[in-house]
Design a protein around this motif. Structure first.
Motif, PDB file in Angstrom:
ATOM      1  N   GLY A 127      10.894  -9.897  -2.795  1.00 55.75           N
ATOM      2  CA  GLY A 127       9.634  -9.628  -2.125  1.00 55.75           C
ATOM      3  C   GLY A 127       9.865  -8.578  -1.061  1.00 55.75           C
ATOM      4  O   GLY A 127      10.572  -8.823  -0.089  1.00 55.75           O
ATOM      5  N   LEU A 128       9.317  -7.385  -1.255  1.00 50.66           N
ATOM      6  CA  LEU A 128       9.549  -6.274  -0.328  1.00 50.66           C
ATOM      7  C   LEU A 128       8.259  -5.840   0.358  1.00 50.66           C
ATOM      8  O   LEU A 128       8.105  -4.684   0.720  1.00 50.66           O
ATOM      9  CB  LEU A 128      10.179  -5.085  -1.064  1.00 50.66           C
ATOM     10  CG  LEU A 128      11.552  -5.329  -1.695  1.00 50.66           C
ATOM     11  CD1 LEU A 128      12.080  -4.048  -2.333  1.00 50.66           C
ATOM     12  CD2 LEU A 128      12.544  -5.842  -0.662  1.00 50.66           C
ATOM     13  N   HIS A 129       7.331  -6.792   0.573  1.00 48.92           N
ATOM     14  CA  HIS A 129       6.082  -6.439   1.244  1.00 48.92           C
ATOM     15  C   HIS A 129       6.340  -5.825   2.611  1.00 48.92           C
ATOM     16  O   HIS A 129       5.734  -4.816   2.976  1.00 48.92           O
ATOM     17  CB  HIS A 129       5.201  -7.690   1.415  1.00 48.92           C
ATOM     18  CG  HIS A 129       4.735  -8.268   0.127  1.00 48.92           C
ATOM     19  ND1 HIS A 129       5.375  -9.322  -0.489  1.00 48.92           N
ATOM     20  CD2 HIS A 129       3.686  -7.958  -0.661  1.00 48.92           C
ATOM     21  CE1 HIS A 129       4.749  -9.625  -1.615  1.00 48.92           C
ATOM     22  NE2 HIS A 129       3.716  -8.823  -1.738  1.00 48.92           N
ATOM     23  N   GLY A 134      16.268  -0.867   1.274  1.00 50.01           N
ATOM     24  CA  GLY A 134      17.715  -1.009   1.177  1.00 50.01           C
ATOM     25  C   GLY A 134      18.159  -2.324   0.568  1.00 50.01           C
ATOM     26  O   GLY A 134      19.277  -2.436   0.077  1.00 50.01           O
ATOM     27  N   ARG A 135      17.271  -3.320   0.571  1.00 48.25           N
ATOM     28  CA  ARG A 135      17.648  -4.604  -0.048  1.00 48.25           C
ATOM     29  C   ARG A 135      17.873  -4.464  -1.551  1.00 48.25           C
ATOM     30  O   ARG A 135      18.482  -5.333  -2.171  1.00 48.25           O
ATOM     31  CB  ARG A 135      16.571  -5.647   0.234  1.00 48.25           C
ATOM     32  CG  ARG A 135      16.506  -6.061   1.689  1.00 48.25           C
ATOM     33  CD  ARG A 135      15.633  -7.264   1.915  1.00 48.25           C
ATOM     34  NE  ARG A 135      15.491  -7.557   3.334  1.00 48.25           N
ATOM     35  CZ  ARG A 135      14.779  -8.549   3.832  1.00 48.25           C
ATOM     36  NH1 ARG A 135      14.134  -9.367   3.009  1.00 48.25           N
ATOM     37  NH2 ARG A 135      14.692  -8.740   5.134  1.00 48.25           N
ATOM     38  N   LEU A 136      17.382  -3.392  -2.117  1.00 47.57           N
ATOM     39  CA  LEU A 136      17.640  -3.144  -3.536  1.00 47.57           C
ATOM     40  C   LEU A 136      19.070  -2.664  -3.786  1.00 47.57           C
ATOM     41  O   LEU A 136      19.584  -2.794  -4.899  1.00 47.57           O
ATOM     42  CB  LEU A 136      16.680  -2.068  -4.058  1.00 47.57           C
ATOM     43  CG  LEU A 136      15.239  -2.473  -4.352  1.00 47.57           C
ATOM     44  CD1 LEU A 136      14.378  -1.231  -4.571  1.00 47.57           C
ATOM     45  CD2 LEU A 136      15.170  -3.382  -5.564  1.00 47.57           C
ATOM     46  N   VAL A 159       9.497   3.151  -3.698  1.00 46.80           N
ATOM     47  CA  VAL A 159      10.565   2.530  -4.480  1.00 46.80           C
ATOM     48  C   VAL A 159      11.104   3.527  -5.510  1.00 46.80           C
ATOM     49  O   VAL A 159      12.324   3.668  -5.677  1.00 46.80           O
ATOM     50  CB  VAL A 159      10.062   1.253  -5.183  1.00 46.80           C
ATOM     51  CG1 VAL A 159      11.084   0.760  -6.205  1.00 46.80           C
ATOM     52  CG2 VAL A 159       9.785   0.161  -4.156  1.00 46.80           C
ATOM     53  N   ALA A 160      10.208   4.230  -6.202  1.00 50.74           N
ATOM     54  CA  ALA A 160      10.641   5.209  -7.198  1.00 50.74           C
ATOM     55  C   ALA A 160      11.489   6.297  -6.553  1.00 50.74           C
ATOM     56  O   ALA A 160      12.544   6.691  -7.085  1.00 50.74           O
ATOM     57  CB  ALA A 160       9.429   5.802  -7.900  1.00 50.74           C
ATOM     58  N   GLY A 298      21.833  -2.903   2.372  1.00 52.69           N
ATOM     59  CA  GLY A 298      20.975  -3.993   1.918  1.00 52.69           C
ATOM     60  C   GLY A 298      21.051  -5.270   2.706  1.00 52.69           C
ATOM     61  O   GLY A 298      20.565  -6.308   2.248  1.00 52.69           O
ATOM     62  N   VAL A 299      21.636  -5.243   3.913  1.00 53.19           N
ATOM     63  CA  VAL A 299      21.735  -6.465   4.717  1.00 53.19           C
ATOM     64  C   VAL A 299      21.118  -6.207   6.100  1.00 53.19           C
ATOM     65  O   VAL A 299      21.783  -6.340   7.131  1.00 53.19           O
ATOM     66  CB  VAL A 299      23.196  -6.974   4.824  1.00 53.19           C
ATOM     67  CG1 VAL A 299      23.636  -7.583   3.504  1.00 53.19           C
ATOM     68  CG2 VAL A 299      24.149  -5.859   5.238  1.00 53.19           C
TER      69      VAL A 299
END
Length: 400
Positions: A127-129, A134-136, A159-160, A298-299
């Protein structure tokens, strides 16, 4: 003592509106005196006697308003499954178990997997609302799949672009809009195509990762060049040894004292999504660099504290493990032994003769394991090659 009847009903609602609700959800709506949710969700409902009120933005502003309804029949609407990247867990954490009941609907993840034929147990769900892209990063590897909830069409474009910037522009991106409702639309493009210009909310993205971008290893000891640093970095082999001694575990908290680039704390966080870490660094430039490293890897949940130990430690939540990579001295070790609970794992590294002698004395006093590591790398030596030695590292690990 008789149990109280729940005053709050959390109703998961999909784009199909009342048609997708269970009988208990419909009954709760019919008997409620107050219903709250997103304007889009409220618009899906039929005529009701209850007062309707849109949940405010930011989300936290609505919690106090909801709790003020305590004791009166209230319905809170949430998208799909309220407990999968939904508001359910946030609200129920503030309530007693007999104050609420929940009726989930089909989650967006379930609907997306059903459209694509993907196994959910083999698919990352995010969930990236309101979370950074970077969590990806730890998930990006050819052949991996992820279903990602995003804020809106602009976020889908972001995101793209992020995938392209990371070298994964060849990834197939399936855009899933208003799943389960009359406005549902599903289409697939590539991250590099740049044609996501009319995406409607609510939206999820299903990403089949492809491309030649750099893949982050899952083992401890990332290559040094994953981290921005000024030389103040626990090098890869010593970092792997430190993480092994620290033994990251789900739900556990690390203090990384003298964090430098933040590499130890970052790899602790990468070990499991439910680890936590506080990086303590007195140099503001290095602290800012550690923040950038954490976000890019991502952290973003890394907590940074600027200041010198032990002065800044007293106000922090007690850790399960401590790494001392900088600022090692008797005063710091005395404070740790006097202040931290039994069972805390402590790992300290020394490079200088003075700090090495300090650890040797502490080892004689408190036990634990004392390890001296000397590494050398092959390097050019004229027309031939020779061994270029680095400073030896002494590691002391002990359980308080």
């Amino acid at each position: 003592m008789a149990e109280r009847s729940p005053w709050l009903t959390i109703v998961g609602i999909g784009e199909d509106g009342p048609a997708g609700l269970c009988a208990a959800s419909r009954a709760a709506l019919e008997t409620a005196t107050y219903v709250t949710g997103a304007p889009r969700q409220l618009a899906l409902l039929p005529e009701l006697t209850a007062t309707r009120e849109a949940w405010p933005v930011p989300f936290v502003d609505g919690i106090e308003r909801l709790l003020a309804r305590r004791g009166r029949p209230t319905v809170m609407l949430a998208s799909g499954d309220p407990f999968w990247f939904g508001a359910g867990g946030t609200v129920t954490a503030l309530l007693a178990r007999d104050e609420w009941v929940a009726h989930p609907a089909r989650s967006t993840f379930a609907l997306a997997a059903a459209r694509l034929g993907w196994r959910l147990e083999e698919t990352a769900c995010l969930g990236l609302h309101a979370a950074p892209l970077g969590r990806l990063r730890p998930l990006l590897a050819p052949g991996e799949r992820a279903i990602v909830l995003v804020r809106d069409g602009d976020a889908a474009v972001e995101v793209a672009r992020y995938l392209v910037a990371q070298g994964f522009g060849a990834s197939a991106v399936t855009v899933l809009e208003a799943l389960g409702g009359a406005r549902e639309r599903v289409r697939t493009t590539s991250a590099a195509a740049g044609d996501l210009d009319d995406v409607a909310h609510p939206v999820a993205l299903a990403i089949a990762v492809a491309g030649d971008g750099r893949v982050m290893p899952r083992a401890s000891g990332l290559a040094d060049d994953w981290f921005a640093h000024d030389g103040q970095l626990t090098k890869r082999p010593q970092r792997a040894l430190a993480l092994s001694a620290l033994a990251p575990r789900a739900g556990k908290l690390l203090w990384d004292i003298g964090a430098g680039s933040g590499s130890i704390a970052i790899e602790w966080l990468l070990a499991h999504p439910r680890t936590a870490a506080v990086a303590i660094e007195r140099d503001p430039v290095r602290a800012a660099r550690a923040r950038v490293n954490a976000d890019s890897l991502g952290v973003d949940r890394l907590r940074l504290v600027e200041g010198a130990a032990p002065g800044v430690l007293a106000e922090l939540p007690l850790p399960d493990a401590v790494f001392v990579g900088g600022g090692l001295c008797d005063a710091l070790l005395d404070w740790l032994f006097d202040s931290l609970p039994t069972g805390t794992r402590l790992v300290a590294h020394a490079v200088t003769l003075e700090s090495e002698a300090l650890l040797a004395a502490r080892h004689a006093q408190h036990g634990g394991a004392l390890l001296r590591v000397e590494l050398a790398e092959a390097a050019a030596l004229g027309t031939r090659r020779g061994w270029r030695a680095s400073f030896p590292i002494v590691q002391w690990s002990v359980t308080l």
